[in-house]
Design a protein around this motif. Structure first.
Motif, PDB file in Angstrom:
ATOM      1  N   GLY A  70      20.520 -40.597   4.594  1.00 23.40           N
ATOM      2  CA  GLY A  70      20.196 -41.914   5.267  1.00 23.40           C
ATOM      3  C   GLY A  70      19.692 -42.843   3.900  1.00 23.40           C
ATOM      4  N   PHE A  71      19.383 -42.184   2.638  1.00 18.21           N
ATOM      5  CA  PHE A  71      19.084 -43.196   1.656  1.00 18.21           C
ATOM      6  C   PHE A  71      19.385 -42.456   0.280  1.00 18.21           C
ATOM      7  N   ASP A  72      19.578 -43.418  -0.815  1.00 18.40           N
ATOM      8  CA  ASP A  72      19.775 -42.955  -2.125  1.00 18.40           C
ATOM      9  C   ASP A  72      18.843 -43.726  -2.997  1.00 18.40           C
ATOM     10  N   PRO A  73      18.175 -42.802  -3.998  1.00 21.64           N
ATOM     11  CA  PRO A  73      18.114 -41.474  -4.102  1.00 21.64           C
ATOM     12  C   PRO A  73      17.532 -40.728  -3.059  1.00 21.64           C
ATOM     13  N   ASP A  78      10.542 -44.161   0.017  1.00 18.10           N
ATOM     14  CA  ASP A  78      10.054 -45.422   0.218  1.00 18.10           C
ATOM     15  C   ASP A  78      10.689 -46.375  -0.662  1.00 18.10           C
ATOM     16  N   HIS A  79      11.264 -46.118  -1.899  1.00 17.31           N
ATOM     17  CA  HIS A  79      11.923 -47.236  -2.792  1.00 17.31           C
ATOM     18  C   HIS A  79      13.408 -46.754  -2.983  1.00 17.31           C
ATOM     19  N   PRO A  80      14.259 -46.801  -1.984  1.00 15.82           N
ATOM     20  CA  PRO A  80      15.602 -46.309  -2.257  1.00 15.82           C
ATOM     21  C   PRO A  80      16.480 -47.332  -2.840  1.00 15.82           C
ATOM     22  N   PHE A  81      17.646 -46.892  -3.730  1.00 11.09           N
ATOM     23  CA  PHE A  81      18.332 -48.243  -4.043  1.00 11.09           C
ATOM     24  C   PHE A  81      19.208 -48.623  -2.850  1.00 11.09           C
ATOM     25  N   TRP A  82      19.443 -47.607  -2.034  1.00 11.23           N
ATOM     26  CA  TRP A  82      20.498 -47.943  -0.721  1.00 11.23           C
ATOM     27  C   TRP A  82      19.907 -47.197   0.495  1.00 11.23           C
ATOM     28  N   ARG A  83      19.959 -47.816   1.568  1.00  8.99           N
ATOM     29  CA  ARG A  83      19.767 -47.048   2.906  1.00  8.99           C
ATOM     30  C   ARG A  83      20.861 -47.465   3.741  1.00  8.99           C
ATOM     31  N   ASN A  84      20.997 -46.625   4.794  1.00  9.29           N
ATOM     32  CA  ASN A  84      22.306 -46.551   5.638  1.00  9.29           C
ATOM     33  C   ASN A  84      21.935 -47.802   6.589  1.00  9.29           C
ATOM     34  N   LYS A  99      24.398 -58.720  -1.203  1.00  7.21           N
ATOM     35  CA  LYS A  99      23.461 -58.961  -0.314  1.00  7.21           C
ATOM     36  C   LYS A  99      23.749 -58.158   1.016  1.00  7.21           C
ATOM     37  N   PHE A 100      22.440 -57.992   1.923  1.00  2.00           N
ATOM     38  CA  PHE A 100      22.982 -56.902   2.711  1.00  2.00           C
ATOM     39  C   PHE A 100      21.762 -57.472   3.683  1.00  2.00           C
ATOM     40  N   ILE A 101      22.061 -57.049   5.214  1.00  2.00           N
ATOM     41  CA  ILE A 101      21.265 -57.362   6.219  1.00  2.00           C
ATOM     42  C   ILE A 101      20.710 -55.971   6.635  1.00  2.00           C
ATOM     43  N   ASP A 102      19.362 -55.926   6.914  1.00  2.00           N
ATOM     44  CA  ASP A 102      18.604 -54.750   7.115  1.00  2.00           C
ATOM     45  C   ASP A 102      18.512 -54.688   8.376  1.00  2.00           C
TER      46      ASP A 102
END
Length: 157
Positions: A70-73, A78-84, A99-102
């Motif tokens: 679900g997230f990387d790394p 709590d501070h991922p580079f990327w979340r699914n 840019k992304f929408i959460d």
């Protein structure tokens, strides 16, 4: 907009994104797609070197970033580079920034490889597009001298 039962906010965020995508088909024609390019879409807007992504480009980008946990790394939830839960809608050609929408809360964030991801840069996609409209208004009024139109595209120098 508050968080309601059953993920109301998440559904609303997805609906806003879906509506925008259906109104703005930004995918290149199949014959123009370059498999070596990470992202393709509407080039040069809102700034030179960025692309609003079409649905196919979003799917390709999302599949490339998506992680089983679900997230990387995986050791930094709590501070991922990327979340699914982040859906990209704008990127540079190589996928290094964008840019992304959460979908958890509808906020717009940005990433840049090698730097911390910023969540909540804008409260919503509507706020993000308001900022783009404000920029375009300043350009139209001549208040942004670093921008010009070249071959039908906005170019920032």
């Amino acid at each position: 907009m508050g968080r309601g039962r059953g993920g109301t906010l998440e559904v609303a965020s997805c609906e806003v994104l879906r509506t925008w995508l259906l109104q703005n088909n930004l995918d290149l024609p199949e014959e123009d797609v370059d498999d070596d390019v990470a992202c393709c879409g509407f080039d040069g807007f809102p700034d030179e070197g960025s692309f609003f992504l079409g649905i196919r480009a979003m799917e390709k980008f999302y599949a490339n970033r998506s992680m089983p946990g679900g997230f990387d790394p995986p050791d930094q939830p709590d501070h991922p580079f990327w979340r699914n839960e982040w859906i990209p809608f704008l990127s540079d050609q190589d996928g290094w920034s964008g840019k992304f929408i959460d979908v958890r809360d509808g906020r717009v964030g940005r990433w840049f490889v090698g730097e911390a991801t910023v969540t909540g840069e804008y409260a919503s996609m509507a706020r993000y597009f308001d900022s783009v409209a404000e920029t375009l208004t300043r350009i139209a009024e001549g208040q942004s001298p670093v921008c010009e139109v070249a071959e039908g595209r906005l170019v920032w120098s």
